[in-house]
Enzyme design. Sequence first.
Site, PDB file in Angstrom:
ATOM      1  N   HIS A  46     -21.022 -54.871 -24.152  1.00 49.01           N
ATOM      2  CA  HIS A  46     -21.080 -53.421 -23.506  1.00 49.01           C
ATOM      3  C   HIS A  46     -20.010 -53.293 -22.383  1.00 49.01           C
ATOM      4  O   HIS A  46     -19.575 -52.284 -22.086  1.00 49.01           O
ATOM      5  CB  HIS A  46     -22.631 -53.394 -22.775  1.00 49.01           C
ATOM      6  CG  HIS A  46     -23.801 -53.205 -23.688  1.00 49.01           C
ATOM      7  ND1 HIS A  46     -24.764 -54.269 -23.604  1.00 49.01           N
ATOM      8  CD2 HIS A  46     -24.019 -52.682 -24.602  1.00 49.01           C
ATOM      9  CE1 HIS A  46     -25.523 -54.067 -24.544  1.00 49.01           C
ATOM     10  NE2 HIS A  46     -25.179 -53.243 -25.257  1.00 49.01           N
TER      11      HIS A  46
ATOM     12  N   LYS B 157     -41.127 -49.053 -27.688  1.00 53.83           N
ATOM     13  CA  LYS B 157     -40.420 -49.996 -27.549  1.00 53.83           C
ATOM     14  C   LYS B 157     -40.623 -51.157 -26.968  1.00 53.83           C
ATOM     15  O   LYS B 157     -40.930 -50.951 -25.745  1.00 53.83           O
ATOM     16  CB  LYS B 157     -38.735 -49.522 -27.524  1.00 53.83           C
ATOM     17  CG  LYS B 157     -37.776 -50.774 -28.172  1.00 53.83           C
ATOM     18  CD  LYS B 157     -36.345 -50.431 -27.905  1.00 53.83           C
ATOM     19  CE  LYS B 157     -35.560 -51.489 -28.400  1.00 53.83           C
ATOM     20  NZ  LYS B 157     -34.075 -51.021 -28.455  1.00 53.83           N
TER      21      LYS B 157
ATOM     22  N   SER C 190     -27.058 -57.571 -28.105  1.00 48.17           N
ATOM     23  CA  SER C 190     -28.567 -57.688 -27.191  1.00 48.17           C
ATOM     24  C   SER C 190     -29.296 -58.419 -27.999  1.00 48.17           C
ATOM     25  O   SER C 190     -30.457 -59.517 -26.894  1.00 48.17           O
ATOM     26  CB  SER C 190     -28.953 -56.448 -26.566  1.00 48.17           C
ATOM     27  OG  SER C 190     -28.122 -55.862 -25.563  1.00 48.17           O
TER      28      SER C 190
ATOM     29  N   ARG D 228     -18.993 -52.785 -33.322  1.00 49.39           N
ATOM     30  CA  ARG D 228     -18.505 -54.167 -33.661  1.00 49.39           C
ATOM     31  C   ARG D 228     -18.236 -54.473 -35.063  1.00 49.39           C
ATOM     32  O   ARG D 228     -17.500 -55.382 -35.434  1.00 49.39           O
ATOM     33  CB  ARG D 228     -19.865 -55.075 -33.208  1.00 49.39           C
ATOM     34  CG  ARG D 228     -20.047 -55.011 -31.858  1.00 49.39           C
ATOM     35  CD  ARG D 228     -21.600 -55.725 -31.536  1.00 49.39           C
ATOM     36  NE  ARG D 228     -22.458 -54.983 -32.698  1.00 49.39           N
ATOM     37  CZ  ARG D 228     -23.791 -54.955 -32.591  1.00 49.39           C
ATOM     38  NH1 ARG D 228     -24.366 -55.967 -31.821  1.00 49.39           N
ATOM     39  NH2 ARG D 228     -24.738 -54.482 -33.117  1.00 49.39           N
TER      40      ARG D 228
END
Length: 151
Positions: A17, A41, A127, A90
């Site tokens: 990030h 979440k 993450s 990515r």
Amino acid sequence: MRRAIFPGSFDPLTLGHSDIIQRGITLFDEIIISIGVNADKKYMFSLEQRMKFIEDAFKDEPKIKVLTYQGLTVDFCKKVNAQFILRGLRNPGDFEFEKAIAHTNRKLSEIETVFLLTSSGKSYISSSIVRDVIRNGGDYTSLVPDTVRTL
């Protein structure tokens, strides 16, 4: 003013990030790091912790703001007068996923999505991997900024 948002859950902020944010600063006059809040979440870190990780990491960067939002990202863009959404890629899987979201956002609004490829030395960091390393007592410090290494 070229204003972009960089949306995510940042649970936690990673070096991946940070890489995208640091490089995005050169492209935009302001980047709003936008922490999306999803009541359904389950997060490892509280919203307050995630905000603090980010605010501390970029405390010396005047072009960075940190805000939270709920709902559609494009609605938040309109609310803060952002013309761009900044996203990091990515791998090819990220591209396919992000492409669909970018097309949908473009259909819903005039907001453009700008993609940056994560630097090769950081492209494996996510993450979810960091959370797994933390949960299992591993050394996560090489995956996150100093501000997250306070656990």
